[in-house]
Design a protein around this motif. Structure first.
Motif, PDB file in Angstrom:
ATOM      1  N   TYR A 112     -19.666   3.104  -3.465  1.00 18.55           N
ATOM      2  CA  TYR A 112     -18.574   3.860  -4.056  1.00 18.55           C
ATOM      3  C   TYR A 112     -17.190   2.877  -4.457  1.00 18.55           C
ATOM      4  CZ  TYR A 112     -16.267   3.808   0.464  1.00 18.55           C
ATOM      5  OH  TYR A 112     -15.731   3.387   1.467  1.00 18.55           O
ATOM      6  N   ILE A 113     -16.782   3.361  -5.440  1.00 15.61           N
ATOM      7  CA  ILE A 113     -15.521   2.531  -5.586  1.00 15.61           C
ATOM      8  C   ILE A 113     -14.172   3.858  -5.667  1.00 15.61           C
ATOM      9  CG2 ILE A 113     -16.521   0.708  -6.722  1.00 15.61           C
ATOM     10  CD1 ILE A 113     -15.493   2.022  -9.486  1.00 15.61           C
ATOM     11  N   ARG A 114     -13.077   3.133  -5.310  1.00 17.88           N
ATOM     12  CA  ARG A 114     -11.797   3.973  -5.131  1.00 17.88           C
ATOM     13  C   ARG A 114     -10.665   3.329  -5.934  1.00 17.88           C
ATOM     14  NH1 ARG A 114     -12.306   7.236   0.092  1.00 17.88           N
ATOM     15  NH2 ARG A 114     -11.565   5.288   0.963  1.00 17.88           N
ATOM     16  N   PHE A 115      -9.873   3.885  -6.830  1.00 17.59           N
ATOM     17  CA  PHE A 115      -8.546   3.163  -7.329  1.00 17.59           C
ATOM     18  C   PHE A 115      -7.340   4.002  -6.553  1.00 17.59           C
ATOM     19  CE2 PHE A 115     -11.710   2.491 -10.683  1.00 17.59           C
ATOM     20  CZ  PHE A 115     -11.359   1.090 -10.706  1.00 17.59           C
ATOM     21  N   LEU A 116      -6.644   3.241  -5.859  1.00 14.37           N
ATOM     22  CA  LEU A 116      -5.324   3.702  -5.175  1.00 14.37           C
ATOM     23  C   LEU A 116      -4.228   3.056  -5.951  1.00 14.37           C
ATOM     24  CD1 LEU A 116      -6.404   2.932  -1.553  1.00 14.37           C
ATOM     25  CD2 LEU A 116      -6.954   5.063  -2.898  1.00 14.37           C
ATOM     26  N   ASP A 117      -3.128   3.774  -6.033  1.00 17.05           N
ATOM     27  CA  ASP A 117      -1.938   3.106  -6.522  1.00 17.05           C
ATOM     28  C   ASP A 117      -1.089   2.395  -5.644  1.00 17.05           C
ATOM     29  OD1 ASP A 117      -0.327   4.953  -4.836  1.00 17.05           O
ATOM     30  OD2 ASP A 117       0.060   6.570  -6.409  1.00 17.05           O
ATOM     31  N   ARG A 118       0.019   1.842  -6.019  1.00 21.13           N
ATOM     32  CA  ARG A 118       0.517   0.925  -5.253  1.00 21.13           C
ATOM     33  C   ARG A 118       0.948   1.667  -3.823  1.00 21.13           C
ATOM     34  NH1 ARG A 118       5.232  -1.775  -8.628  1.00 21.13           N
ATOM     35  NH2 ARG A 118       5.721  -0.050  -9.657  1.00 21.13           N
ATOM     36  N   HIS A 119       1.291   2.829  -3.551  1.00 19.00           N
ATOM     37  CA  HIS A 119       1.560   3.428  -2.410  1.00 19.00           C
ATOM     38  C   HIS A 119       0.422   4.001  -1.743  1.00 19.00           C
ATOM     39  CE1 HIS A 119       5.493   3.126  -4.440  1.00 19.00           C
ATOM     40  NE2 HIS A 119       5.217   3.936  -5.692  1.00 19.00           N
ATOM     41  N   GLY A 120      -0.702   3.655  -2.071  1.00 12.96           N
ATOM     42  CA  GLY A 120      -2.069   3.960  -1.357  1.00 12.96           C
ATOM     43  C   GLY A 120      -2.556   5.264  -1.778  1.00 12.96           C
ATOM     44  N   ASN A 121      -1.788   5.936  -2.650  1.00 10.85           N
ATOM     45  CA  ASN A 121      -2.454   7.378  -3.129  1.00 10.85           C
ATOM     46  C   ASN A 121      -3.629   7.277  -4.081  1.00 10.85           C
ATOM     47  OD1 ASN A 121      -0.121   8.461  -1.940  1.00 10.85           O
ATOM     48  ND2 ASN A 121       0.995   7.847  -3.514  1.00 10.85           N
ATOM     49  N   LEU A 122      -4.921   8.147  -3.713  1.00 17.36           N
ATOM     50  CA  LEU A 122      -5.873   8.079  -4.410  1.00 17.36           C
ATOM     51  C   LEU A 122      -5.551   8.497  -6.116  1.00 17.36           C
ATOM     52  CD1 LEU A 122      -8.897   7.809  -4.209  1.00 17.36           C
ATOM     53  CD2 LEU A 122      -9.040  10.131  -3.949  1.00 17.36           C
TER      54      LEU A 122
END
Ligand code: ADP
Length: 442
Positions: free
Chosen positions: A106-116
């Motif tokens: 699986y892959i996930r993208f998170l923004d700079r603040h660690g939010n999904l």
């Protein structure tokens, strides 16, 4: 051995110690192998995830423009992504997962603040909580499925921090495999321990056998020694008692009684002397006083001393030695003398009236060879093995008055061994016997 509690108990304890030690080693070995498998697999898995993450990272970098935002191009390249806040067709997305989905990734993208920002979904539809942004993590979902996950930082084309990419792989298959390995270890270990226990029982039995044999010999020796000592003591007691009950004893009778007591006393002293000599030889105490001993002189002295005894039965003693050079060995003269006296007195005792004894001294192969041959009654094959045992007397000789205590040949053997030699016996019934002693030359 089975009947003796001490030996049975010791055998059991030996087996338990052995099985315990083997069990400990086997457990250590199993744990080591298990840990090695775990470690090897973790390394392979990390490399695999690292390579997938690297490929994704490189292909994403040119497409990222604004931090935290997924460009439409990325949607096209990764159609299986579910964007946070948008409806998500999970079946469709999963079908588009291609190679990544096949490997349970699986892959996930998170923004700079660690939010999904976006995520792919596993076939089971489970979601995993974002734990932290450390590079390597092993996560567990609500169904207790484990995942290995790598987190890398993503940058936009103009080198701004975009956010984070997380790539994870399910450990389900691996955990199933480990379960089987653990099962085999848990079932295999007690079975191997039971087998080791059985082998330990057999081995300790084998190891205890010689100890048990010598223990029985010591028991037998003590019983025989007590019996032999009791005989003259009982005889003396009987003589003294009968004398005491006779109120009018003449001087001649008193002398007879004292002489009988003296004979029994001598027998007792001789026995105690022999036992002491044997125990000293056992502890090698007598090996201290070693000196060169001339066997020619010893043979001549013994032949001379024993001649009167032989004469009583009209037995002829013949000595065959080479006068020059004299044969010498390192040893204790009194013991070598005793050795020959015992052999010659047996040759007289177990000979026929008018028989012959030949004492032959020679040397060969750096050994002195001393043979005592007689033309006596011979020794049955069944007895030859046992004649050197302490207190052993041939069946026919037990009833003989002339029979000794049964220590003569065991003393001979102990002396020979203390001098680093060996003794052999050959015998033919009613033809005679030959005792051959080989001693290392000085
Ligand atoms: P013993 O005091 O009875 O002579 P030994 O230890 O000297 O004890 O001998 C053990 C047994 O070996 C004897 O009882 C006898 O049966 C046998 N033996 C020893 N020497 C001879 C021999 N030269 N000829 C026949 N039998 C012998």
């Amino acid at each position: 051995m089975e009947s003796n509690f001490l030996f049975k108990n010791t055998r059991l304890r030996l087996s338990l110690w052995y099985a315990g030690a083997m069990g400990f080693l086997l457990s250590l070995f199993s744990i080591g192998v298990y840990e090695a498998i775990l470690h090897a697999h973790e390394m392979t898995l990390n490399r695999e995830i690292e390579s997938v993450t690297g490929t994704l990272h490189d292909s994403l970098k040119p497409l990222l423009k604004t931090p935290g935002e997924l460009e439409p191009q990325i949607h096209q390249s990764f159609p299986y992504l579910c964007i946070v806040g948008q409806a998500c067709d999970s079946e469709g997305s999963l079908n588009g997962m291609g190679a990544i989905h096949q490997g349970n990734y699986y892959i996930r993208f998170l923004d700079r603040h660690g939010n999904l920002v976006a995520t792919s979904r596993m076939s089971s539809g489970d979601t995993i909580a974002i734990d932290s942004l450390s590079t390597w993590q092993t996560l567990t979902d609500k169904q207790h499925h484990r995942y290995r996950q790598m987190t890398v930082r993503l940058e936009t084309r103009d080198r701004q921090v975009w956010g984070y990419l997380q790539v994870g792989k399910s450990l389900q298959e691996w955990d199933d495999y480990l379960k089987i390995v653990r099962y085999f270890i848990l079932v295999g270990l007690p079975i191997s321990l039971a087998v080791v226990g059985g082998v330990a029982w057999q081995l300790s039995g084998l190891a205890m056998q010689p100890i048990y044999r010598s223990y029985r010999q010591i028991q037998q020796f003590t019983a025989d020694a007590a019996h032999e000592l009791r005989t003259p003591l009982a005889a003396m007691q009987a003589i003294v008692e009968s004398t005491l009950t006779n109120p009018e004893i003449s001087r001649d009778e008193a002398i007879d009684t004292l002489q009988a007591c003296d004979r029994q006393h001598q027998r007792l002293s001789e026995l105690v002397r022999d036992l002491l000599l044997l125990s000293r030889l056992d502890f090698h105490l007598t090996t201290i006083k070693r000196q060169p001993c001339c066997l020619n002189d010893i043979v001549a002295d013994v032949a001379e001393e024993m001649a009167p005894l032989a004469l009583g039965d009209n037995i002829d003693i013949q000595v065959v030695t080479l006068p020059d050079p004299a044969i010498s060995v390192w040893g204790t003269e009194s013991q070598l003398y005793r050795l020959l006296v015992n052999l010659v007195s047996n040759a007289i005792r177990y000979n026929h009236v008018g028989g012959k004894i030949k004492i032959h001294l020679k040397c060969s192969d750096r050994r002195a060879i001393l043979q005592v041959n007689d033309t006596g009654v011979g020794i049955p094959d069944a007895e030859i093995e046992r004649i050197f045992d302490r207190f052993y007397r041939g069946d026919r000789d037990r009833s003989r008055k002339s029979g000794g205590s049964g220590l003569g040949l065991s003393i001979v053997k102990a002396i020979v061994e203390a001098h680093g030699g060996r003794i052999e016996v050959r015998s033919i019934i009613e033809k005679g016997s030959q005792f051959e002693v080989r001693l290392p030359l000085k």
